[in-house]
Every structure is written in C-alpha cells, then in structure tokens.
Design a protein around this motif. Structure first.
Motif, short mmCIF file in Angstrom:
data_model
loop_
_atom_site.label_atom_id
_atom_site.label_comp_id
_atom_site.label_asym_id
_atom_site.label_seq_id
_atom_site.Cartn_x
_atom_site.Cartn_y
_atom_site.Cartn_z
N MET A 1 0.85 -1.20 0.00
CA MET A 1 0.00 0.00 0.00
C MET A 1 0.89 1.24 0.00
O MET A 1 1.92 1.28 0.67
CB MET A 1 -0.93 0.01 1.22
CG MET A 1 -1.87 1.21 1.26
SD MET A 1 -2.89 1.25 2.76
CE MET A 1 -3.91 -0.20 2.48
N THR A 2 0.49 2.25 -0.73
CA THR A 2 1.24 3.50 -0.77
C THR A 2 1.18 4.21 0.58
O THR A 2 0.13 4.24 1.23
CB THR A 2 0.65 4.42 -1.86
OG1 THR A 2 0.70 3.74 -3.11
CG2 THR A 2 1.46 5.70 -1.95
N LEU A 3 2.29 4.77 0.98
CA LEU A 3 2.32 5.51 2.24
C LEU A 3 1.59 6.84 2.09
O LEU A 3 1.60 7.45 1.03
CB LEU A 3 3.77 5.76 2.66
CG LEU A 3 4.64 4.53 2.91
CD1 LEU A 3 6.01 4.95 3.40
CD2 LEU A 3 3.99 3.58 3.90
N ASP A 4 0.96 7.27 3.18
CA ASP A 4 0.24 8.54 3.23
C ASP A 4 1.18 9.58 3.82
O ASP A 4 1.49 9.54 5.01
CB ASP A 4 -1.02 8.38 4.08
CG ASP A 4 -1.81 9.67 4.25
OD1 ASP A 4 -1.41 10.70 3.67
OD2 ASP A 4 -2.84 9.63 4.95
N ARG A 20 -1.14 6.49 8.80
CA ARG A 20 -1.03 5.08 9.18
C ARG A 20 -1.09 4.13 7.99
O ARG A 20 -0.91 2.92 8.15
CB ARG A 20 -2.10 4.71 10.20
CG ARG A 20 -3.53 4.71 9.67
CD ARG A 20 -4.53 4.39 10.77
NE ARG A 20 -4.39 3.03 11.29
CZ ARG A 20 -5.09 2.54 12.31
NH1 ARG A 20 -5.96 3.32 12.94
NH2 ARG A 20 -4.91 1.30 12.72
N ALA A 21 -1.34 4.62 6.80
CA ALA A 21 -1.45 3.75 5.63
C ALA A 21 -0.14 3.04 5.34
O ALA A 21 0.93 3.62 5.46
CB ALA A 21 -1.88 4.56 4.41
N GLY A 22 -0.24 1.79 4.92
CA GLY A 22 0.94 0.99 4.63
C GLY A 22 1.49 0.36 5.90
O GLY A 22 0.84 0.35 6.94
N ALA A 28 -4.90 -3.93 16.34
CA ALA A 28 -5.40 -2.61 16.71
C ALA A 28 -4.53 -1.49 16.16
O ALA A 28 -5.00 -0.37 15.99
CB ALA A 28 -5.49 -2.49 18.23
N VAL A 29 -3.26 -1.79 15.90
CA VAL A 29 -2.33 -0.76 15.40
C VAL A 29 -1.97 -1.01 13.94
O VAL A 29 -0.92 -0.59 13.47
CB VAL A 29 -1.06 -0.67 16.27
CG1 VAL A 29 -1.42 -0.24 17.69
CG2 VAL A 29 -0.32 -2.00 16.30
N ALA A 30 -2.85 -1.68 13.22
CA ALA A 30 -2.58 -2.05 11.84
C ALA A 30 -2.15 -0.84 11.02
O ALA A 30 -2.75 0.24 11.10
CB ALA A 30 -3.82 -2.68 11.21
N GLY A 31 -1.10 -1.03 10.23
CA GLY A 31 -0.61 0.04 9.38
C GLY A 31 0.83 0.39 9.70
O GLY A 31 1.63 -0.45 10.12
N LEU A 32 1.15 1.66 9.54
CA LEU A 32 2.51 2.16 9.69
C LEU A 32 2.74 2.67 11.12
O LEU A 32 3.08 3.83 11.33
CB LEU A 32 2.78 3.25 8.66
CG LEU A 32 4.25 3.65 8.46
CD1 LEU A 32 4.98 2.61 7.62
CD2 LEU A 32 4.34 5.02 7.77
N PRO A 225 -10.05 7.84 11.39
CA PRO A 225 -9.48 6.59 11.90
C PRO A 225 -8.74 5.77 10.85
O PRO A 225 -7.83 5.02 11.20
CB PRO A 225 -10.70 5.84 12.44
CG PRO A 225 -11.88 6.47 11.77
CD PRO A 225 -11.51 7.89 11.57
N ASP A 226 -9.14 5.89 9.60
CA ASP A 226 -8.46 5.14 8.55
C ASP A 226 -7.13 5.78 8.16
O ASP A 226 -6.30 5.15 7.50
CB ASP A 226 -9.34 5.02 7.30
CG ASP A 226 -10.57 4.19 7.56
OD1 ASP A 226 -10.52 3.34 8.47
OD2 ASP A 226 -11.58 4.38 6.85
N ARG A 227 -6.93 7.03 8.58
CA ARG A 227 -5.75 7.76 8.15
C ARG A 227 -4.74 8.01 9.26
O ARG A 227 -3.53 8.04 9.00
CB ARG A 227 -6.18 9.10 7.54
CG ARG A 227 -5.08 9.82 6.81
CD ARG A 227 -5.58 11.04 6.07
NE ARG A 227 -4.46 11.68 5.38
CZ ARG A 227 -4.53 12.86 4.77
NH1 ARG A 227 -5.68 13.52 4.74
NH2 ARG A 227 -3.46 13.36 4.19
N PHE A 228 -5.24 8.20 10.49
CA PHE A 228 -4.34 8.54 11.59
C PHE A 228 -4.63 7.73 12.84
O PHE A 228 -5.77 7.36 13.10
CB PHE A 228 -4.47 10.03 11.95
CG PHE A 228 -4.19 10.98 10.82
CD1 PHE A 228 -2.92 11.08 10.28
CD2 PHE A 228 -5.21 11.77 10.30
CE1 PHE A 228 -2.67 11.95 9.23
CE2 PHE A 228 -4.97 12.64 9.25
CZ PHE A 228 -3.69 12.72 8.71
#
Length: 256
Positions: A1-4, A20-22, A28-32, A225-228
């Motif tokens: 996934m591309t980083l935000d 948090r993308a990628g 609970a802490v899924a992502g970056l 929530p999907d972004r940060f």
C-alpha cells in the motif's frame, strides 16, 4: 500500500508527516505504526520506520528521542540506539543525510528548517510540552547550530482538532496563568465543557518566538481513523493500545 505522506509547501528539504497507511503492523495498530510504546511487534515497528525513512532519503539513518512531554531539546549528529535514546521532545541537526523523527497520536508534530544554514529540527508538542516551551527549546537548539530565527520555517502536522479536544473546567488554568490572552484558544463545546485548540496555540507560540512562516496542516487525527492513529479515539473506544504516526525531516546528502 502506498504511504500517506503530508508535505508542507513551505519546506523544500526532505520531510513528511506520515499517516497510518501501509506498514507491517497488524491488529489494533494495523498500518505504519512507528511507536515502540504500542503493543506491537518491535520488528514491525523497525520495518515501518525504515519504510518511512526510505520514502524521504533512501538508506538514511533515523535519529529519534524517547518522548516524555517535556521542553527538552537535543542535538543529533548520528542516530542513538533505541534503548539509549535521550529523553527529550525536540531534536535538531545540521548533519546532511540524517533524518530526525518524532511520533505522535494527537499531539502536534512540528518540523522546522533554516535551509540557508542547513539546520532542521523535529518536535513533539502536546499541550504540556507546548506550554513548557518545547518549541522555544527546539528553536534554541537550531540557533546553536547556526540557524537564524528570521530564516526558520515551521510546519505543524496533523493533531487533535479543537472540535474533539474536550477538556476539564480546570484545564485552562495554567495556560491562562501564563497569558490571559490564551483564552482565545478555548471555546465552549456542546456539553458545556471547554475545547482547546492545540494547533492554533502551537502556531501562536511559534509566531511569538519570531518564526515568520508557520504552516498548519489542519488535519484532525481523531476524525480520520483510517488515516491517523489517535490516543483519544482509542481511549473512547476502550482499546488496549494505540499506534503512533511518525513525522520526519532531514537534509539531503551532499551528493543529493
């Protein structure tokens, strides 16, 4: 996934406020997730931090601090081992090719640059640190490396917005004791309790310190929530842990 990655138009050195993308974190802490304080696999955190750093300066070392909501600033010439990071909330450098990183989950990340002097800084500013003067400490560290206040540009990244920053009735007291004019950073919320504008307060502190160009992202960590990641949102949801997004800045290597 591309980083935000959010970039400040006022900064032309390598930098970014990451979302948090990628990333490799799960649950609970899924992502970056880039915070070692979360309930996460340390190897995933290391991989996430490496991924973010490579997005700015491939292969660059990353210097970060053990954040304690203080007004302490340090100078980095190379990265510290994770277990030996100094306890501070601002870090500055004049070393090309070295990235500085701080993590946040509602507090305000601030990136600074005096591009002419070749000096940058990264700061973690919660309301306690901001009131104590962490931004002043960051600027002071930059000045010690040859920066000049009138040349410094600052950028304030995603943080908890006023509409979601409800506080207790006694919360404003230390801020009003510092300056009665700080009342302008509070409004009455729907419940009748005050709401604090951290982004505006930090920006005002920077302006008062003589920083002429201050950019603010205007992005609410709680509302996306999907972004940060957001400590307050995690608390409201009864989550056992919360992730941290990272913000970085550095100077390009001499060879570009």
């Amino acid at each position: 996934m591309t980083l935000d990655i959010t970039h400040a138009p006022t900064l032309s050195v390598p930098h970014g406020f990451f979302g948090r993308a990628g990333g490799q974190s799960e649950g609970a802490v899924a992502g970056l997730n880039c915070g070692f304080g979360a309930e996460d696999d340390p190897n995933a955190v290391r991989a996430n931090r490496r991924m973010a750093a490579d997005a700015l300066i491939e292969g660059a070392p990353l210097a970060s601090v053990h954040q304690i909501h203080s007004a302490e600033a340090v100078i980095a010439t190379e990265p510290w081992p994770i277990e030996e990071r100094p306890h501070a909330d601002a870090v500055a450098t004049a070393t090309p090719g070295l990235l500085l990183g701080i993590v946040t989950a509602d507090c305000a990340p601030i990136l600074f640059a005096d591009e002419e002097a070749g000096v940058v800084a990264a700061t973690h500013a919660g309301w306690r640190g901001a009131l104590a003067g962490v931004t002043d400490a960051a600027i002071g560290a930059m000045l010690s490396l040859g920066a000049k206040v009138e040349r410094i540009h600052a950028a304030v990244g995603p943080c908890l917005a006023q509409r979601n920053f409800e506080v207790g009735f006694d919360f404003p007291e230390p801020l009003l004791a510092e300056d009665p004019d700080n009342e302008r950073f509070f409004v009455e919320g729907p419940s009748g309790q005050p709401h604090f504008d951290l982004e505006a307060y930090v920006a005002a502190r920077l302006a008062a310190a003589g920083i002429g160009r201050v950019w603010t992202a205007g992005l609410d960590t709680y509302a996306h929530p999907d972004r940060f990641y957001s400590y307050r949102r995690a608390t409201h949801e009864g989550a056992s842990t919360y992730g941290r997004q990272i913000s970085m800045i550095g100077l390009a290597r001499a060879n570009g």
